[in-house]
Each structure stands twice: as C-alpha cells, then as structure tokens.
Scaffold this active site. Structure first.
Site, mmCIF file in Angstrom:
data_model
loop_
_atom_site.group_PDB
_atom_site.id
_atom_site.type_symbol
_atom_site.label_atom_id
_atom_site.label_comp_id
_atom_site.label_asym_id
_atom_site.label_seq_id
_atom_site.Cartn_x
_atom_site.Cartn_y
_atom_site.Cartn_z
ATOM 1 N N SER A 16 15.768 11.962 -52.175
ATOM 2 C CA SER A 16 14.625 12.450 -51.418
ATOM 3 C C SER A 16 14.668 12.101 -49.931
ATOM 4 C CB SER A 16 13.356 11.932 -52.078
ATOM 5 O OG SER A 16 12.246 12.541 -51.518
ATOM 6 N N HIS A 17 13.690 11.313 -49.489
ATOM 7 C CA HIS A 17 13.574 11.005 -48.065
ATOM 8 C C HIS A 17 14.521 9.890 -47.627
ATOM 9 C CE1 HIS A 17 11.083 8.414 -50.448
ATOM 10 N NE2 HIS A 17 11.126 7.524 -49.492
ATOM 11 N N ASP A 30 11.386 17.135 -46.261
ATOM 12 C CA ASP A 30 12.296 16.005 -46.480
ATOM 13 C C ASP A 30 13.608 16.428 -47.149
ATOM 14 O OD1 ASP A 30 11.301 16.523 -49.019
ATOM 15 O OD2 ASP A 30 11.345 14.430 -49.627
ATOM 16 N N ASP A 51 14.855 16.595 -50.137
ATOM 17 C CA ASP A 51 14.884 17.490 -51.301
ATOM 18 C C ASP A 51 13.778 18.548 -51.251
ATOM 19 O OD1 ASP A 51 12.964 15.487 -51.651
ATOM 20 O OD2 ASP A 51 13.063 15.629 -53.831
ATOM 21 N N ASP A 77 10.449 18.451 -51.080
ATOM 22 C CA ASP A 77 9.142 18.383 -51.746
ATOM 23 C C ASP A 77 8.049 17.820 -50.841
ATOM 24 O OD1 ASP A 77 10.110 15.814 -51.849
ATOM 25 O OD2 ASP A 77 9.896 15.569 -54.019
ATOM 26 N N ARG A 78 8.440 17.217 -49.707
ATOM 27 C CA ARG A 78 7.413 16.688 -48.798
ATOM 28 C C ARG A 78 7.193 17.628 -47.624
ATOM 29 N NH1 ARG A 78 7.975 10.215 -48.115
ATOM 30 N NH2 ARG A 78 8.361 9.748 -50.312
ATOM 31 N N LYS A 122 5.748 18.184 -56.084
ATOM 32 C CA LYS A 122 5.180 18.508 -54.788
ATOM 33 C C LYS A 122 6.096 19.530 -54.126
ATOM 34 C CE LYS A 122 6.848 14.063 -52.886
ATOM 35 N NZ LYS A 122 7.249 13.233 -54.022
HETATM 36 C C1 VG1 Z 1 7.290 7.018 -52.384
HETATM 37 C C2 VG1 Z 1 5.917 7.541 -52.029
HETATM 38 C C3 VG1 Z 1 5.308 8.273 -53.201
HETATM 39 C C4 VG1 Z 1 6.249 9.398 -53.627
HETATM 40 C C5 VG1 Z 1 7.630 8.849 -53.910
HETATM 41 C C6 VG1 Z 1 8.634 9.932 -54.203
HETATM 42 O O1 VG1 Z 1 7.206 6.110 -53.449
HETATM 43 O O2 VG1 Z 1 5.089 6.482 -51.616
HETATM 44 O O3 VG1 Z 1 4.047 8.761 -52.835
HETATM 45 O O4 VG1 Z 1 5.769 10.039 -54.782
HETATM 46 O O5 VG1 Z 1 8.110 8.123 -52.775
HETATM 47 O O6 VG1 Z 1 8.675 10.873 -53.166
HETATM 48 P P1 VG1 Z 1 7.203 4.511 -53.240
HETATM 49 O O7 VG1 Z 1 7.207 3.934 -54.631
HETATM 50 O O8 VG1 Z 1 8.422 4.192 -52.430
HETATM 51 O O9 VG1 Z 1 5.991 4.198 -52.463
HETATM 52 V V1 VG1 Z 1 10.109 11.681 -52.838
HETATM 53 O O10 VG1 Z 1 9.802 12.854 -51.717
HETATM 54 O O11 VG1 Z 1 11.069 10.392 -52.674
HETATM 55 O O12 VG1 Z 1 10.582 12.385 -54.344
HETATM 56 CO CO CO Z 2 11.264 14.205 -51.669
#
Ligand code: VG1
Ligand code: CO
Length: 543
Positions: free
Chosen positions: A113-114, A277, A279, A281-282, A376
């Site tokens: 992801s991010h 981001d 992937d 989804d953000r 998302k």
């Molecule tokens: C983070 C965010 C959470 C989100 C998750 C996955 O998790 O705070 O809101 O759902 O990333 O997003 P954490 O446990 O690091 O706070 V993504 O775009 O990485 O799939």
């Molecule tokens: Co993501």
C-alpha cells in the site's frame, strides 16, 4: 509437468496486520517465506481445489516474480482458474470489483500500500474473500495458525507465464486469464457517477491535477479522467507505475504528496487536486489553497452523495473507524441515518456493507469507500467529488465552508512517531491503559476528561468481538485524543496519536488547525508522557 511437494518448517512472524502481511522486501524474498505464507493462506481457507482466484498487485518490486510463484502454487494446489491483471497490475479496489464481478472464490493482492517499494523497502500480500473484501479476523487467525504448523507446500515446476499477453493461458489443468486491469473498473464507475456531467465540467474549463505518485492508479486515472472524461492531457502527473514509486513514498498526504500541495497552494493553482496511494485505495483531496482532511471528506461525501446517480436514493447508513473524526456522525445525524464506529482497517466494514447497514465508510488515513466494492477506493472518491463539484457549481472551499457552518468543524490531526523501540512503545501504551479508569473527572492541561477507555468492537452482524483497538480519551467541549500502535509498519513500532477538536462558533471556523488543536495536543502528550517514555520530542509525520 512435475508437481513438487516441498518440505518446509514454520517461519516466525507471519501474522497478518491491519491489512495483510507486510515485511521488508528482503524478508519476503528469503527462501520459502512467500511460499510458506501462500500455502498457509490456501490451507487456512480450506484449500483451493477447483476454485477461482483473482491475482494482482500494485506493481512494486517483486510483484511479477511473486505472481509467478503464486500461479505455480495455485496450479499445484488444484485451483481451476486464476484471473490476473495484465502486467500483474490491479489496484486494490479493481481487484475487489473483479472478485465480485466474476464471482471468484477470493483473491490475492500483492501490495504494501502506502509503504515505499523496492529491494530495500516493503512488500506485502493479503487475501480477500468471495465478497471482495479483506479477510475477516476469524480467517486471518486461521491463516496465522497454519503458518505455525506448516510442514509442506505444493508448487508446479513450470515456465513463467507471459503476464503481458491478454487472453487465456494454461498451466496444467489450471486456466489463467490475463485481463485488462482498467476496463471493468471504469465500467463500474460509469454506473455510479455522472460521467456526462463531469465531462461537461471539464469542457467548461475546470482544471485539475491528479498525482498518481508513480503507483498503480496511473493507468486508471489516464483512462478515466483524461480519455473518458476529457480532462486535458497532463491532468494526471506521475502516471507511470514504477517498481519503486519513483523512489517516493506513495502515501497521499500533505507530507508525501508535496509536489501536488505546492501546486495547489501556488499561483495559478488548478480548481481541484487529488492523489492516491501505492495500491489505489487511498485518496487525498485538496482544493485551491484548501486541503480537506480525510475525515472531513467522508463527512462531505455523506452530505452530498445523493447528487450522484449511484446514491440518488440516499444512504442506508455510514461507518467510520474509531480514530476518524466525528464530523461524519454529525452529518449522519442530520440525515437521520445510522453511523457505526469500527476498529481501524477495512476488514471491519465488510459485514456492515454486506448486511446493507451502510453505504459509505471511511477512515482518517485517507480511505473512503462505498458498497460498490469491499475495499476503500481512491479514484472513486475523486470521481464522486467531481460529481458533487459539477452538480453544485461550488468550489472545494465553498463546500467545506458550508459543511462547517451547517455542522460545526472537527479540527483534526494525526501525529506519527515511527520506528520507536517496540518495548518503549508498548510500555507507553501499557502505562496509559493502566491510568484510563482513574482519568474521568480529572483535568489534564486545562481540559476536563469526560470519558476514557480502550476501544472494543462488537460486530453487530456476526457478533464477533475485537478488543484492544486503541485508547481514547474524550475531553469536554468536543476534544478527543486517541492512541494506538500501527499494524502496517515493518520496522520497530509506530505510535499514532489522533487529535480532534470540535468548533461550532461561527467566528472560529477558520482558525489555524494547529491553534485549534493546541490544548488537546498538550493534554495528549501530558497524559501519555510520550516524550519521557519514548525519548521522542517530536513526531516524524504530522498529517
Ligand atoms: C493504516 C491506517 C488504516 C488503514 C491501513 C491500511 O493502518 O491507519 O486506517 O486501514 O493502514 O491502509 P495502521 O495499522 O498502520 O494504522 V492501506 O492503504 O495500507 O491498505
Ligand atoms: Co492502500
């Protein structure tokens, strides 16, 4: 073609976090690491004999090599079919849609992801179920249990499949279908938002900048915004996915999407800016000189979603993760719809969406989505915003000013302390947890504590209970501080402090967020003794 049963031993540390398993890329590439985890997924979901899986990822380093391994393992585990995005690419929301559209039995999404990508950065893998959403905690627990007993994995000895070649391929008895990653998703978007209306907006000279951050949404944004909706070429920047995201950090927030922020706050800024981001989804939304917090974006979309054809009948309800600001609660109340509060992570929204209890949901971390998929969806949020801008004819700042004057403004900020020594982070959380019961009625840094607890969630659909989901302290006059440890990091511990302050006085709706949040921030640092406990005097990232 020989099928091999490879002997292996359990590998420690394969517990999925907030969103699948995330590790340093080097860890994923160690002998048997990926194979063990994939076999544990297959075993944990009761085998994949005769099943159909959707497979794709965000294109980061190791994406293609990992997909080849997964395909050979799916074949040896007797899957009937794998549907794979061309070039191994699928955004997370597009993968979710494809699982639902093709009525597949589930999917494997390769992404961290991010988190940054590359040989020295991060990699990740998660399993989504037949509803298209992240596996529930019950399923991820089974997968994790399996990682602890695994003694063997199955893999076919076969040549690599050409992932660029659209159409049907065969691997022994398994069919592999390579599909265009964008077209089904673009079709879905047209059923939800008013494309002709947005096309007319762009034709009228409306300007936009979409920063794909060298990540997976590039091809989606080029196709939808520029080709289908007529935004001028150049509207999408950094639109070519790269395996290390152009050495950037594909996290759409004011810190990491600085190029876009500078543009939106500079001279000749476009009318509308957005980013997504790794992937896809953000989403980040920013107007001309006006950054919109993700919590406010969720509230705004809730207030105006009915303007888009997909939500013309109104919303069934909404949901937000616990640390997300309570702005959406206020809008939901005025609309007379239910608002649910869930733990962090998209897996908790799935049951509410499946049961028809909510239509929209979102998180403070720049995730917004609806019942069109079970993830998302960054680009969807951007399109819904465009639909609302086109229908109302207002600017982003005007829409936000209206929202705040109607419902009050929830000032909001998140402080991240990254790579803290795990023992010290845990000790800080333990210390604060132990204090919670005694806090109510006391005053901290001039603020009165009204409530303090550790959040636990009782799923209203399946009755499952999730505990230990963050410490929250509610202050008088609409203040709140939340503390939790991240479940997506790959190094040390990341402490997140979420600050919120409601303001309803008309003349205080345009304060600087730092000023509006100063008291809550002071109280949060005082009550947790974060500086003393961790040795950190400033957060690494403030969003
Ligand atoms: C983070 C965010 C959470 C989100 C998750 C996955 O998790 O705070 O809101 O759902 O990333 O997003 P954490 O446990 O690091 O706070 V993504 O775009 O990485 O799939
Ligand atoms: Co993501």
């Amino acid at each position: 073609m020989p099928m091999q049963n490879v002997r292996t031993t359990p590998i420690e540390g394969q517990k999925p976090g907030t969103s699948g398993l995330r590790k340093k890329t080097g860890v994923f590439r160690r002998p048997h690491f990926l194979e063990n985890y994939v076999q544990s997924i297959f075993d944990g979901i009761g085998g994949i004999d005769g099943k159909t899986l959707v497979i794709g990822g965000d294109g980061r380093f190791f994406n293609d090599a990992a997909i080849q391994i997964i395909l050979r393992m799916a074949c040896a585990n007797s899957a009937a079919k794998c549907i794979v995005g061309q070039g191994g690419l699928l955004s997370t929301p597009a993968a979710s849609h494809l699982i639902r559209l093709r009525e597949a039995d589930g999917g494997l999404i390769l992404s961290a992801s991010h988190n940054p990508g590359g040989p020295d950065a991060d990699f990740g893998l998660k399993y989504n179920g037949p509803n298209g959403g992240p596996a529930s905690e019950a399923v991820t627990d089974k997968i994790f249990e399996r990682t602890k007993t695994l003694a063997l994995y199955k893999i076919a000895a076969a040549e690599d499949i050409d992932l660029e070649q659209l159409g049907t391929h065969r691997l022994e008895n398994m069919t592999i279908e390579i599909v265009d990653p964008v077209s089904d998703y673009a079709d879905l978007m047209q059923t939800i938002v008013d494309f002709p209306k947005i096309r007319a907006l762009f034709a009228g000279g409306f300007t936009m900048c979409f920063d794909a951050m060298h990540a997976v949404t590039g091809p989606y944004a080029h196709a939808i915004l520029e080709d289908m909706l007529g935004a001028p070429q150049g509207t999408v920047i950094n639109g070519q996915p790269s395996s290390d995201f152009g050495k950037g950090h594909p996290d759409p927030n004011p810190i990491w999407a600085k190029t876009l922020m500078d543009k939106m706050y500079g001279p000749a800024a476009p009318d509308f800016g957005a980013a997504s981001d790794g992937d896809g989804d953000r989403n980040m939304i920013v107007g001309r000189g006006a950054y919109v917090t993700p919590s406010d974006s969720l509230a705004l979309l809730t207030a105006h979603a009915h303007l888009a054809p997909g939500y013309a009948d109104g919303l069934l309800g909404v949901a937000r993760s616990m640390p997300t600001s309570r702005a959406v609660d206020r809008v939901a109340e005025s609309l007379g719809i239910a608002c649910y509060e869930t733990p962090t992570g998209w897996k908790f929204f799935g049951n509410l969406l499946d049961a028809g209890k909510v239509t929209l949901c979102g998180e403070e971390s720049a995730g917004t989505g609806s019942d069109h998929v079970r993830e998302k969806d960054g680009l969807w949020a951007v399109l819904l915003w465009l639909n609302i801008l086109a229908e109302t004819g207002k600017s982003v700042s005007e829409l936000m000013a209206d929202l705040w004057s109607d419902h009050g403004r929830c000032y909001y900020s998140r402080l991240d302390y990254e790579d803290v020594e795990t023992d010290r982070a845990t000790a800080m959380m333990d210390g604060l947890r132990a204090k919670l019961d005694g806090l109510v009625g006391t005053e901290i840094a001039g603020l009165q504590v009204e409530a303090a607890d550790e959040f636990a969630y009782l799923d209203p659909v399946d009755g499952s209970r999730s505990t230990g989901q963050g410490l929250r302290i509610v202050f008088g006059h609409g203040g709140r501080a939340v503390f939790r440890l991240s479940g997506t990091g790959t190094q040390g511990a990341t402490i997140r402090i979420y600050l919120e302050q409601l303001q309803t006085e008309a003349e205080r709706l345009n304060d600087a967020p730092e000023t509006a949040l100063a008291s809550v921030r002071e109280a949060a640092l005082a009550v947790s003794d974060l500086v003393g406990m961790t040795g950190r005097d400033a957060p690494d990232v403030i969003t």
